[in-house]
Design a protein around this motif. Structure first.
Motif, PDB file in Angstrom:
ATOM      1  N   ARG A 151     -29.228 -10.642 -21.075  1.00  0.00           N
ATOM      2  CA  ARG A 151     -29.699 -11.573 -20.135  1.00  0.00           C
ATOM      3  C   ARG A 151     -31.106 -11.870 -20.579  1.00  0.00           C
ATOM      4  O   ARG A 151     -32.028 -10.779 -20.856  1.00  0.00           O
ATOM      5  N   PRO A 152     -31.729 -12.935 -20.487  1.00  0.00           N
ATOM      6  CA  PRO A 152     -33.194 -12.951 -21.043  1.00  0.00           C
ATOM      7  C   PRO A 152     -33.944 -12.852 -19.657  1.00  0.00           C
ATOM      8  O   PRO A 152     -33.677 -13.211 -18.672  1.00  0.00           O
ATOM      9  N   SER A 153     -35.113 -12.279 -19.917  1.00  0.00           N
ATOM     10  CA  SER A 153     -36.292 -12.066 -18.781  1.00  0.00           C
ATOM     11  C   SER A 153     -37.446 -11.623 -19.277  1.00  0.00           C
ATOM     12  O   SER A 153     -37.595 -11.129 -20.260  1.00  0.00           O
ATOM     13  N   GLY A 154     -38.350 -12.257 -18.764  1.00  0.00           N
ATOM     14  CA  GLY A 154     -39.920 -11.933 -18.852  1.00  0.00           C
ATOM     15  C   GLY A 154     -40.267 -12.251 -20.334  1.00  0.00           C
ATOM     16  O   GLY A 154     -40.880 -11.749 -21.133  1.00  0.00           O
ATOM     17  N   GLY A 155     -39.254 -13.375 -20.955  1.00  0.00           N
ATOM     18  CA  GLY A 155     -39.835 -13.977 -22.265  1.00  0.00           C
ATOM     19  C   GLY A 155     -39.575 -13.177 -23.408  1.00  0.00           C
ATOM     20  O   GLY A 155     -39.946 -13.074 -24.535  1.00  0.00           O
ATOM     21  N   ARG A 156     -38.720 -12.297 -22.996  1.00  0.00           N
ATOM     22  CA  ARG A 156     -37.989 -11.228 -24.237  1.00  0.00           C
ATOM     23  C   ARG A 156     -36.571 -11.448 -24.317  1.00  0.00           C
ATOM     24  O   ARG A 156     -35.951 -11.603 -23.487  1.00  0.00           O
ATOM     25  N   ALA A 157     -36.284 -11.527 -25.578  1.00  0.00           N
ATOM     26  CA  ALA A 157     -34.706 -11.614 -25.825  1.00  0.00           C
ATOM     27  C   ALA A 157     -34.083 -10.570 -25.602  1.00  0.00           C
ATOM     28  O   ALA A 157     -34.650  -9.354 -25.561  1.00  0.00           O
ATOM     29  N   GLU A 158     -32.394 -10.361 -25.123  1.00  0.00           N
ATOM     30  CA  GLU A 158     -31.786  -9.232 -24.762  1.00  0.00           C
ATOM     31  C   GLU A 158     -30.773  -9.347 -25.718  1.00  0.00           C
ATOM     32  O   GLU A 158     -30.154 -10.297 -25.503  1.00  0.00           O
ATOM     33  N   LEU A 159     -30.120  -7.977 -26.058  1.00  0.00           N
ATOM     34  CA  LEU A 159     -29.094  -8.078 -26.787  1.00  0.00           C
ATOM     35  C   LEU A 159     -27.869  -7.392 -25.774  1.00  0.00           C
ATOM     36  O   LEU A 159     -28.460  -6.344 -24.989  1.00  0.00           O
ATOM     37  N   SER A 160     -26.891  -7.822 -25.622  1.00  0.00           N
ATOM     38  CA  SER A 160     -25.906  -7.278 -24.833  1.00  0.00           C
ATOM     39  C   SER A 160     -24.599  -7.057 -25.678  1.00  0.00           C
ATOM     40  O   SER A 160     -24.257  -8.024 -26.570  1.00  0.00           O
ATOM     41  N   LEU A 161     -23.830  -6.049 -25.387  1.00  0.00           N
ATOM     42  CA  LEU A 161     -22.366  -5.691 -25.907  1.00  0.00           C
ATOM     43  C   LEU A 161     -21.496  -5.449 -24.687  1.00  0.00           C
ATOM     44  O   LEU A 161     -21.934  -4.726 -23.559  1.00  0.00           O
ATOM     45  N   MET A 162     -20.454  -6.388 -24.752  1.00  0.00           N
ATOM     46  CA  MET A 162     -19.187  -6.305 -23.778  1.00  0.00           C
ATOM     47  C   MET A 162     -18.150  -5.926 -24.310  1.00  0.00           C
ATOM     48  O   MET A 162     -17.552  -6.601 -25.234  1.00  0.00           O
ATOM     49  N   LEU A 163     -17.453  -4.825 -23.853  1.00  0.00           N
ATOM     50  CA  LEU A 163     -15.904  -4.568 -24.233  1.00  0.00           C
ATOM     51  C   LEU A 163     -15.114  -5.084 -23.143  1.00  0.00           C
ATOM     52  O   LEU A 163     -15.031  -4.495 -22.065  1.00  0.00           O
ATOM     53  N   LEU A 164     -13.837  -5.958 -23.404  1.00  0.00           N
ATOM     54  CA  LEU A 164     -13.147  -6.453 -22.514  1.00  0.00           C
ATOM     55  C   LEU A 164     -11.753  -6.134 -23.007  1.00  0.00           C
ATOM     56  O   LEU A 164     -11.418  -6.399 -24.219  1.00  0.00           O
ATOM     57  N   GLY A 165     -10.793  -5.963 -22.216  1.00  0.00           N
ATOM     58  CA  GLY A 165      -9.296  -5.748 -22.516  1.00  0.00           C
ATOM     59  C   GLY A 165      -8.832  -6.901 -23.116  1.00  0.00           C
ATOM     60  O   GLY A 165      -8.870  -8.060 -22.702  1.00  0.00           O
ATOM     61  N   GLY A 166      -7.616  -6.927 -23.842  1.00  0.00           N
ATOM     62  CA  GLY A 166      -6.785  -7.922 -24.333  1.00  0.00           C
ATOM     63  C   GLY A 166      -7.667  -8.885 -25.012  1.00  0.00           C
ATOM     64  O   GLY A 166      -8.588  -8.495 -25.944  1.00  0.00           O
ATOM     65  N   ALA A 167      -7.206 -10.117 -25.485  1.00  0.00           N
ATOM     66  CA  ALA A 167      -7.919 -11.295 -25.863  1.00  0.00           C
ATOM     67  C   ALA A 167      -9.218 -11.600 -25.156  1.00  0.00           C
ATOM     68  O   ALA A 167      -9.870 -12.400 -25.916  1.00  0.00           O
ATOM     69  N   ALA A 168      -9.374 -11.349 -23.785  1.00  0.00           N
ATOM     70  CA  ALA A 168     -10.253 -11.609 -23.205  1.00  0.00           C
ATOM     71  C   ALA A 168     -10.612 -13.184 -23.101  1.00  0.00           C
ATOM     72  O   ALA A 168     -11.740 -13.792 -23.150  1.00  0.00           O
ATOM     73  N   GLY A 169      -9.732 -14.014 -23.016  1.00  0.00           N
ATOM     74  CA  GLY A 169      -9.754 -15.328 -23.157  1.00  0.00           C
ATOM     75  C   GLY A 169      -9.754 -16.130 -24.365  1.00  0.00           C
ATOM     76  O   GLY A 169      -9.690 -17.247 -24.427  1.00  0.00           O
ATOM     77  N   GLY A 170      -9.808 -15.271 -25.413  1.00  0.00           N
ATOM     78  CA  GLY A 170      -9.915 -15.933 -26.874  1.00  0.00           C
ATOM     79  C   GLY A 170     -11.290 -16.207 -27.227  1.00  0.00           C
ATOM     80  O   GLY A 170     -12.182 -16.293 -26.421  1.00  0.00           O
ATOM     81  N   ILE A 171     -11.448 -16.090 -28.746  1.00  0.00           N
ATOM     82  CA  ILE A 171     -12.776 -16.371 -29.196  1.00  0.00           C
ATOM     83  C   ILE A 171     -13.215 -17.567 -29.218  1.00  0.00           C
ATOM     84  O   ILE A 171     -14.359 -17.961 -28.689  1.00  0.00           O
ATOM     85  N   ASP A 172     -12.255 -18.674 -29.439  1.00  0.00           N
ATOM     86  CA  ASP A 172     -12.658 -20.197 -29.303  1.00  0.00           C
ATOM     87  C   ASP A 172     -13.332 -20.430 -27.818  1.00  0.00           C
ATOM     88  O   ASP A 172     -14.179 -21.132 -27.578  1.00  0.00           O
ATOM     89  N   ASP A 173     -12.421 -20.088 -26.831  1.00  0.00           N
ATOM     90  CA  ASP A 173     -12.778 -20.327 -25.466  1.00  0.00           C
ATOM     91  C   ASP A 173     -14.154 -19.720 -25.267  1.00  0.00           C
ATOM     92  O   ASP A 173     -14.916 -20.209 -24.297  1.00  0.00           O
ATOM     93  N   ASN A 174     -14.415 -18.540 -25.595  1.00  0.00           N
ATOM     94  CA  ASN A 174     -15.704 -17.874 -25.312  1.00  0.00           C
ATOM     95  C   ASN A 174     -16.858 -18.504 -25.897  1.00  0.00           C
ATOM     96  O   ASN A 174     -17.985 -18.532 -25.545  1.00  0.00           O
ATOM     97  N   ILE A 175     -16.791 -19.101 -27.244  1.00  0.00           N
ATOM     98  CA  ILE A 175     -17.683 -19.880 -27.941  1.00  0.00           C
ATOM     99  C   ILE A 175     -17.812 -20.953 -27.016  1.00  0.00           C
ATOM    100  O   ILE A 175     -19.239 -21.325 -27.056  1.00  0.00           O
ATOM    101  N   ARG A 176     -16.995 -21.734 -26.624  1.00  0.00           N
ATOM    102  CA  ARG A 176     -17.401 -22.810 -25.837  1.00  0.00           C
ATOM    103  C   ARG A 176     -17.912 -22.600 -24.512  1.00  0.00           C
ATOM    104  O   ARG A 176     -18.858 -23.329 -24.025  1.00  0.00           O
ATOM    105  N   ASN A 177     -17.683 -21.433 -23.872  1.00  0.00           N
ATOM    106  CA  ASN A 177     -18.364 -20.965 -22.841  1.00  0.00           C
ATOM    107  C   ASN A 177     -19.938 -20.875 -23.105  1.00  0.00           C
ATOM    108  O   ASN A 177     -20.730 -21.310 -22.345  1.00  0.00           O
TER     109      ASN A 177
END
Length: 117
Positions: free
Chosen positions: A1-27
């Motif tokens: 999440r961006p805060s205070g004018g700084r870039a932030e890196l996040s990693l999230m691990l979800l089960g299954g296909a998690a909605g699919g890569i293409d749909d998550n790119i669209r999101n």
């Protein structure tokens, strides 16, 4: 999440296909207040290796609004995905455009450095 004018890196691990890569790119495009890409555009994205497999390398610039965090104009988003047995790893960096542009190569190196134990 961006805060205070700084870039932030996040990693999230979800089960299954998690909605699919293409749909998550669209999101991610919607989070940047942009029209979501079609399948052909997604298929044409640059790629990066994550956990030994090829992943789309998502690079978007716009105005960020998403995930309940403060809006950020002139923002950038870098994203990629890694597959683990029965899970999908999301790797995402969001922040001011200039910072995202400056960190692009580091983001790619980070994706390449991930290993499965």
């Amino acid at each position: 999440r961006p805060s205070g004018g700084r870039a932030e890196l996040s990693l999230m691990l979800l089960g299954g296909a998690a909605g699919g890569i293409d749909d998550n790119i669209r999101n991610w495009y919607r989070q940047m207040r942009l029209d979501p890409p079609d399948a052909a555009t997604i298929a044409g994205l640059e790629t990066v290796e994550v956990l030994g497999e090829v992943s789309p390398l998502v690079e978007i610039y716009g105005n960020y609004s998403g995930m309940g965090y403060p809006d950020l104009d002139d923002a950038g988003l870098l994203g990629a995905f890694g597959r683990l047995p029965g899970q999908l790893l999301f790797i995402k960096m969001v922040g001011p455009r200039a910072e995202i542009e400056a960190e692009r190569e580091n983001f790619i190196r980070f994706c390449l450095s991930l290993t499965q134990r």
